[in-house]
Design an enzyme around this catalytic site. Structure first.
Site, PDB file in Angstrom:
ATOM      1  N   HIS A 129      -5.769   0.914   4.622  1.00  0.00           N
ATOM      2  CA  HIS A 129      -6.373   1.296   6.101  1.00  0.00           C
ATOM      3  C   HIS A 129      -6.161   2.659   6.505  1.00  0.00           C
ATOM      4  O   HIS A 129      -5.747   3.112   7.496  1.00  0.00           O
ATOM      5  CB  HIS A 129      -5.980   0.255   7.195  1.00  0.00           C
ATOM      6  N   SER A 182      -9.501  -5.291   2.887  1.00  0.00           N
ATOM      7  CA  SER A 182      -8.588  -6.022   3.925  1.00  0.00           C
ATOM      8  C   SER A 182      -9.199  -7.314   3.662  1.00  0.00           C
ATOM      9  O   SER A 182      -8.608  -8.049   2.930  1.00  0.00           O
ATOM     10  CB  SER A 182      -9.369  -5.222   5.148  1.00  0.00           C
ATOM     11  N   GLU A 214      -1.890  -3.238  -0.290  1.00  0.00           N
ATOM     12  CA  GLU A 214      -1.843  -2.228   0.862  1.00  0.00           C
ATOM     13  C   GLU A 214      -1.719  -3.167   1.964  1.00  0.00           C
ATOM     14  O   GLU A 214      -1.923  -4.393   2.004  1.00  0.00           O
ATOM     15  CB  GLU A 214      -2.970  -1.298   1.069  1.00  0.00           C
TER      16      GLU A 214
END
Length: 314
Positions: A278, A113, A208
């Site tokens: 996630h 992330s 992602e």
């Protein structure tokens, strides 16, 4: 405790440092659970995170968070540096980090992330690899940690090669190889035009994101296309894109429609189904590793090699 697979052997004396490059822990109990799981797996844990030292939405002040990363890297006992969580904050401290010292330390820097920014900065500044992998709060500190995530992480950091097999229809037939790089799509695009964006030719890019509507995903992919990035890649692997909300205004424009458009208009072939993002069950991906990719309509196989491991660092 989440039991590890029989082929996984964590070296005795493995020392893990916990740092908070971005946000603070929303659930302080998760910090304790995560440390307890690491200790149960045989690790010694040094935590640089102090819940009482939270600053605004961050784990500490900018100076404090940067100092913790450098201190963990300088500690000769530490082998792995794991991020507390993502959220936001890595971007604020990129200019003050000593990347040569981080790379020379031989530490394995782990997270995903927001931590994408650290991995790409390391790759750009020093060509050092990082690991897009589990973090303390959401993974080690989850009430029910994912066995798949734990096993993938420890296999990757203790074994010199990894093979990821994905069963997914609709992907193009492809056989190629190149450097594996990427992470969170928003963070990748955020770094374009900065000293922290790697110039990778012939790479295999993985992406992602979470809470991003399909049109925003398309817009970010188009930005990479217009900047000439995708035209230099051998393939793009799409991980999980979830937790967005469609509305009546979308009029049928969903992720599948976006994907069909992207496959027609982007320079690099797009493959779906990578178990990364996630989500609870997630593979660990060494950023900067060599990747061999073979795909057909039944799925794809990603073979990874040429990345640092815990055994090598010991």
């Amino acid at each position: 405790m989440t039991d590890l697979a029989p082929d996984i052997h964590i070296p005795a004396g493995t020392c893990v440092a916990i740092v908070a490059p971005g946000g603070y822990a929303p659930d302080e109990a998760a910090v304790g659970r995560g440390i307890a799981l690491l200790e149960a797996q045989g690790c010694k844990v040094k935590s640089y995170y102090d819940h009482a030292a939270r600053h605004q939405r961050f784990g500490a002040t900018d100076a404090g968070r940067a100092a913790h990363i450098q201190e963990a890297a300088a500690d000769p006992e530490v082998q792995i540096v794991i991020a507390l969580r993502g959220s936001y904050g890595m971007s604020r401290i990129l200019p003050v980090l000593n990347y040569r010292a981080l790379a020379a330390s031989g530490k394995l820097f782990v997270g995903y992330s927001d931590i994408t920014a650290l991995h790409l900065a390391l790759l750009t500044q020093t060509r050092a690899a990082g690991f897009a992998g589990p973090m303390l709060c959401g993974d080690f500190g989850a009430e029910t940690p994912s066995a798949m995530t734990m096993n993938s992480f420890w296999r990757t950091v203790t074994q010199p090669t990894q093979t990821i097999r994905v069963a997914e229809t609709g992907n193009p037939t492809l056989k190629t190889s190149g450097m594996l790089w990427g992470g969170n799509l928003a963070m990748i695009v955020h770094l374009l035009g900065t000293p922290y964006f790697p110039e990778v030719d012939g790479g295999i890019l993985f992406v992602e994101d979470v809470n991003e509507h399909p049109y925003r995903v398309e817009r970010m992919l188009l930005q990479l296309e217009h900047a000439g990035v995708l035209g230099r890649q051998r393939a793009v692997l799409l991980g999980d894109f979830s937790n967005y909300r469609l509305s009546d205004y979308d009029n049928g424009y969903n992720f599948e429609q976006m994907l069909a458009y992207a496959r027609q208009h982007l320079s690099a072939p797009l493959l779906t189904g990578l178990p990364f993002g996630h989500i609870p069950d997630r593979v660990t991906l060494p950023v900067g590793a060599h990747a061999d990719l073979q795909s057909d309509d039944k799925g794809f196989v990603l073979e990874l090699s040429g990345y640092p491991t815990l055994r090598a660092s010991l």
